[in-house]
Design a protein around this motif. Structure first.
Motif, short mmCIF file in Angstrom:
data_model
loop_
_atom_site.label_atom_id
_atom_site.label_comp_id
_atom_site.label_asym_id
_atom_site.label_seq_id
_atom_site.Cartn_x
_atom_site.Cartn_y
_atom_site.Cartn_z
N VAL A 100 39.65 46.82 47.10
CA VAL A 100 39.21 46.17 48.34
C VAL A 100 38.05 46.90 48.99
O VAL A 100 37.61 46.53 50.08
N ARG A 101 37.52 47.93 48.35
CA ARG A 101 36.38 48.65 48.91
C ARG A 101 35.13 47.77 48.86
O ARG A 101 35.10 46.72 48.22
N SER A 102 34.07 48.24 49.49
CA SER A 102 32.82 47.47 49.52
C SER A 102 32.20 47.42 48.12
O SER A 102 32.50 48.26 47.27
N PRO A 103 31.34 46.44 47.87
CA PRO A 103 30.69 46.35 46.55
C PRO A 103 29.94 47.61 46.15
O PRO A 103 29.94 47.98 44.96
N GLY A 104 29.32 48.30 47.12
CA GLY A 104 28.62 49.53 46.79
C GLY A 104 29.55 50.62 46.30
O GLY A 104 29.24 51.34 45.34
N GLU A 105 30.69 50.75 46.93
CA GLU A 105 31.69 51.73 46.50
C GLU A 105 32.22 51.37 45.11
O GLU A 105 32.39 52.24 44.25
N PHE A 106 32.48 50.09 44.92
CA PHE A 106 33.00 49.62 43.63
C PHE A 106 32.01 49.90 42.50
O PHE A 106 32.41 50.29 41.40
N ALA A 107 30.72 49.70 42.77
CA ALA A 107 29.70 49.91 41.74
C ALA A 107 29.63 51.36 41.30
O ALA A 107 29.31 51.65 40.14
N GLN A 108 29.94 52.30 42.19
CA GLN A 108 29.91 53.71 41.84
C GLN A 108 31.00 54.09 40.85
O GLN A 108 30.78 54.86 39.93
N ASP A 109 32.18 53.51 41.03
CA ASP A 109 33.29 53.76 40.11
C ASP A 109 34.49 52.95 40.58
O ASP A 109 34.59 52.59 41.76
N HIS A 110 35.39 52.64 39.66
CA HIS A 110 36.59 51.89 40.01
C HIS A 110 37.61 52.04 38.90
O HIS A 110 37.30 52.51 37.80
N LEU A 111 38.85 51.66 39.19
CA LEU A 111 39.90 51.72 38.19
C LEU A 111 39.59 50.76 37.04
O LEU A 111 38.99 49.69 37.27
N PRO A 112 40.00 51.08 35.82
CA PRO A 112 39.75 50.20 34.68
C PRO A 112 40.32 48.80 34.91
O PRO A 112 41.47 48.65 35.31
N GLY A 113 39.49 47.80 34.68
CA GLY A 113 39.93 46.42 34.80
C GLY A 113 40.03 45.91 36.22
O GLY A 113 40.46 44.77 36.44
N ALA A 114 39.67 46.72 37.20
CA ALA A 114 39.81 46.32 38.60
C ALA A 114 38.84 45.18 38.94
O ALA A 114 37.75 45.08 38.39
N VAL A 115 39.29 44.32 39.86
CA VAL A 115 38.48 43.23 40.39
C VAL A 115 38.11 43.59 41.82
O VAL A 115 38.97 44.02 42.60
N ASN A 116 36.86 43.43 42.18
CA ASN A 116 36.42 43.78 43.52
C ASN A 116 36.57 42.59 44.47
O ASN A 116 35.86 41.60 44.37
N LEU A 117 37.56 42.70 45.38
CA LEU A 117 37.75 41.72 46.44
C LEU A 117 37.63 42.46 47.77
O LEU A 117 38.63 42.83 48.38
N PRO A 118 36.41 42.73 48.19
CA PRO A 118 36.21 43.60 49.36
C PRO A 118 36.71 42.97 50.65
O PRO A 118 36.54 41.77 50.88
N VAL A 119 37.33 43.80 51.48
CA VAL A 119 37.71 43.33 52.82
C VAL A 119 36.60 43.61 53.82
O VAL A 119 36.62 43.08 54.94
#
Length: 361
Positions: free
Chosen positions: A23-42
């Motif tokens: 649920v982090r922002s797209p910029g945070e997600f682009a830096q790194d994320h859990l494997p297979g995670a989907v970005n649904l930012p709040v």
């Protein structure tokens, strides 16, 4: 109904959830994320910056109120979009930066819907500590064997063919999005962050069978700007190797094909040349510029290999103390030769016994 909490971020644990939601922002997600995670930012990047600025410079109360409004709207949008087709048995894992307000806000709403929601305790930071422990503090119980050889001997292409044959491989250059040389940047494809590179790498390593050998290219400790983590580097530094041997003219022809994107951008090519650790003399640089202007890229490739790449490889080879399993001749521009060399490499890998070099310390 309250959301469950977990700290387990192993591949097996993550596989039990229907969706891993960042649920982090797209910029945070682009830096790194859990494997297979989907970005649904709040919160979007702009909303997060606005709320953060208000929190510091104006009023914490106003910032929370504004943030709550943004979160409510964004979660509603996801309910009507990304998760609109999920039935009552939906079981997601939700995380934010540290398992705080953002993940719990979405989890509270998902709970009210009736979904079996779990929040990652500690958020992304819990996952990052896990990656760091695995790649920096622990060993890897994997047996590697390396493809070695001068620049232009089709090592990366062969790695792909070995993978297609069912051998276990790790394509470090593919994961790092870089061809591993001064000229290795991929046009229009910036390298992932170091953290994202490590996440992708660990996901690949966790999918390997420790009872079978793993083939990788012989690389330096850095691929472009990305560093090979210590746990893997220890494995690679002690792994036996197989050397591909090809003539310099044939390697030059192959590099012209492989680096077509670089050749298409003469300005970028000259920038890379000017970054060479052994700088060409003014006379040589002028000669190389003439080759570029004439489109004589194979001659240019030969000249650069003679000045930089081949001497560097030869110096490294003289210091080499890793076991040499075999030497395989190859003409990298001829598909039949590459196929024969690949088959021979596969035979050498198959001949490894269970007593091969391991990197588990």
């Amino acid at each position: 109904m309250t959301a469950q909490v977990t700290e387990d971020v192993s591949a097996e644990a993550l596989g039990r959830f229907d969706m891993v939601i960042d649920v982090r922002s797209p910029g945070e997600f682009a830096q790194d994320h859990l494997p297979g995670a989907v970005n649904l930012p709040v919160l979007t990047d702009a909303e997060r910056a606005e709320v953060g600025t208000m929190y510091v410079q104006d009023s914490r109360f106003k910032a929370r109120r504004l943030g709550a409004a943004y979160v409510a709207r964004n979660v509603a949008r996801h309910l009507e979009g990304a998760v609109a087709d999920r039935d009552g048995g939906f079981a997601p894992l939700i995380y934010c930066w540290r398992g705080g307000m953002r993940s719990n806000a979405m989890a509270t709403i998902f709970d009210q819907v009736g979904w079996r929601t779990t929040v990652l305790s500690g958020g992304y930071r819990t996952y990052r500590r896990y990656v760091t422990r695995r790649l920096y503090d622990e060993g890897l119980a994997l047996r590697f064997v390396l493809l070695d050889g001068h620049t232009g001997s089709a090592k990366t292409e062969m790695l792909g063919q070995l993978s297609a044959m069912g051998l276990q491989t790790v394509d470090l250059e593919g994961l790092a999005q870089h061809r591993g040389s001064l000229f290795g940047a991929l046009a229009g494809r910036p390298q992932p962050s170091q953290k994202l590179f490590e996440s992708r790498l660990l996901q690949v390593l966790d999918g390997l069978d420790p009872n079978r050998p793993v083939v990788a290219e012989a690389e330096s400790s850095k691929i472009g700007d990305r560093m090979v983590p210590p746990a893997l580097w220890t494995c690679l530094a002690h792994a036996p190797r197989m050397e591909l041997v090809a003539s310099r003219p044939e390697r030059a022809k192959y590099l012209v094909e492989t680096y077509a994107d670089m050749i298409a951008d003469p300005a970028a090519l000259m920038v890379a040349i000017d970054r060479m650790p052994v700088a060409p003399s003014l006379e040589r640089r002028a000669a190389w510029m003439s080759l570029i202007a004439a489109g004589a890229f194979a001659d240019l490739a030969e000249a650069i290999m003679a000045l930089h790449y081949d001497p560097a490889y030869d110096r490294s080879a003289r210091k080499q103390d890793r076991p040499l399993l075999g030497v395989v001749d190859i003409v990298p521009t001829e598909p039949q030769s590459v196929a024969r060399a690949t088959a021979r490499i596969a035979e050498l890998v198959a001949g490894l016994d269970d007593g091969g070099v391991r990197g588990d310390g």
